[in-house]
Design an enzyme around this catalytic site. Structure first.
Site, short mmCIF file in Angstrom:
data_model
loop_
_atom_site.label_atom_id
_atom_site.label_comp_id
_atom_site.label_asym_id
_atom_site.label_seq_id
_atom_site.Cartn_x
_atom_site.Cartn_y
_atom_site.Cartn_z
N SER A 6 -0.64 -2.99 -9.83
CA SER A 6 1.18 -4.04 -8.84
C SER A 6 2.03 -4.76 -10.43
O SER A 6 1.86 -5.39 -11.35
CB SER A 6 1.42 -4.07 -8.04
OG SER A 6 3.11 -4.60 -7.98
N TYR A 25 0.03 -10.74 -0.70
CA TYR A 25 -0.57 -9.27 -2.11
C TYR A 25 -0.36 -9.27 -3.20
O TYR A 25 -1.40 -8.53 -3.93
CB TYR A 25 1.43 -8.30 -1.64
CG TYR A 25 1.12 -6.87 -2.18
CD1 TYR A 25 0.60 -5.75 -2.08
CD2 TYR A 25 1.88 -7.07 -3.65
CE1 TYR A 25 0.60 -4.87 -2.11
CE2 TYR A 25 1.90 -6.03 -3.89
CZ TYR A 25 1.36 -4.35 -3.27
OH TYR A 25 1.41 -3.26 -4.02
#
Length: 240
Positions: free
Chosen positions: A135, A148
């Site tokens: 990400s 996350y």
């Protein structure tokens, strides 16, 4: 890499980016095996002509189910795409540590386990590829999603080291860094999101061109800012 004729194991392939990626890879002539955990999405993927492995990759049992299902197959490409978010914001509420643990397992442990167990088979193929989806938040985290972000940063570090280990072998290692994409996981998080279709298209392009890193959409801008000033990139992203 030529995708036509390749056998691809794609985790999280029944929804979001994974579903679009499965479709685009299939259109390139690849055989795509997807994993999923939601019954209705699994049935939809089967109806669309995919082989589907029902597995919850936030557990060891789920990883074992995937490995058992592909043990007799010659997998050319492993795409670790499955991912999940997890709340961990002391400004809002006490964190649910069990939920955090599921996020850590799915986002970080599962890819490591799959890569480790499939490594010998991948090395035996004429050419192979490992694609790890991290990400933009692996580069610079946001305050509201530390678990996350930590899992994606961990997977990014693992991917960089793995690529060095596999240098000179038949296995190509690609890291994909998507921006915020319009999926169920990002519901309610702003309006300027990339479509799953466009995100998947950029991933396929990176696979075909044997890129080592695919900075997708707005992550290109983040990486540019980071190259000039890592501190500035972190200050911008931490507020999201």
């Amino acid at each position: 890499m030529q995708l036509n004729g390749k056998t691809i194991l794609l985790t999280g392939g029944t929804d979001g980016i994974g579903r679009e990626l499965a479709g685009q890879l299939k259109a390139k002539g690849a055989t795509v095996i997807v994993t999923g955990r939601t019954p209705e999405r699994i049935e939809a993927a089967k109806a669309a002509g995919y082989e589907v492995i029902a597995a919850d990759l936030s557990t060891q049992a789920g990883v074992d189910a995937v490995l058992a299902a592909v043990k007799d197959l010659d997998v050319d490409i492993l795409i670790n795409n499955a991912g999940v978010g997890s709340d961990h914001d002391f400004r809002e509420a006490a964190p649910d540590l069990a939920d955090n643990d599921r996020c850590i397992w799915l986002n970080l442990n599962a890819p490591v386990h799959l890569i480790t167990h499939l490594m010998d088979g991948l090395k035996a193929r004429p050419e192979a590829m490992i694609v790890n989806t991290t990400s933009g938040l692996a580069v610079a985290p946001r305050a509201g999603g530390p678990i996350y972000c930590a899992t994606k940063a961990g997977l990014r570090s693992y991917t960089l080291a793995l690529r060095e280990q596999l240098k000179g072998t038949n296995i190509h290692v690609l890291e994909v860094l998507p921006p915020v994409v319009e999926t169920k996981m990002t519901a309610g998080r702003g309006s300027k999101k990339m479509s799953p279709q466009d995100c998947a298209a950029q991933i396929v392009d990176a696979m075909e061109s044997n890129a080592t890193e695919a900075n997708v959409g707005m992550v290109k801008l983040l990486r540019f800012v980071y190259s000039i000033s890592p501190a500035l990139a972190r200050r911008i992203m931490i507020r999201f």
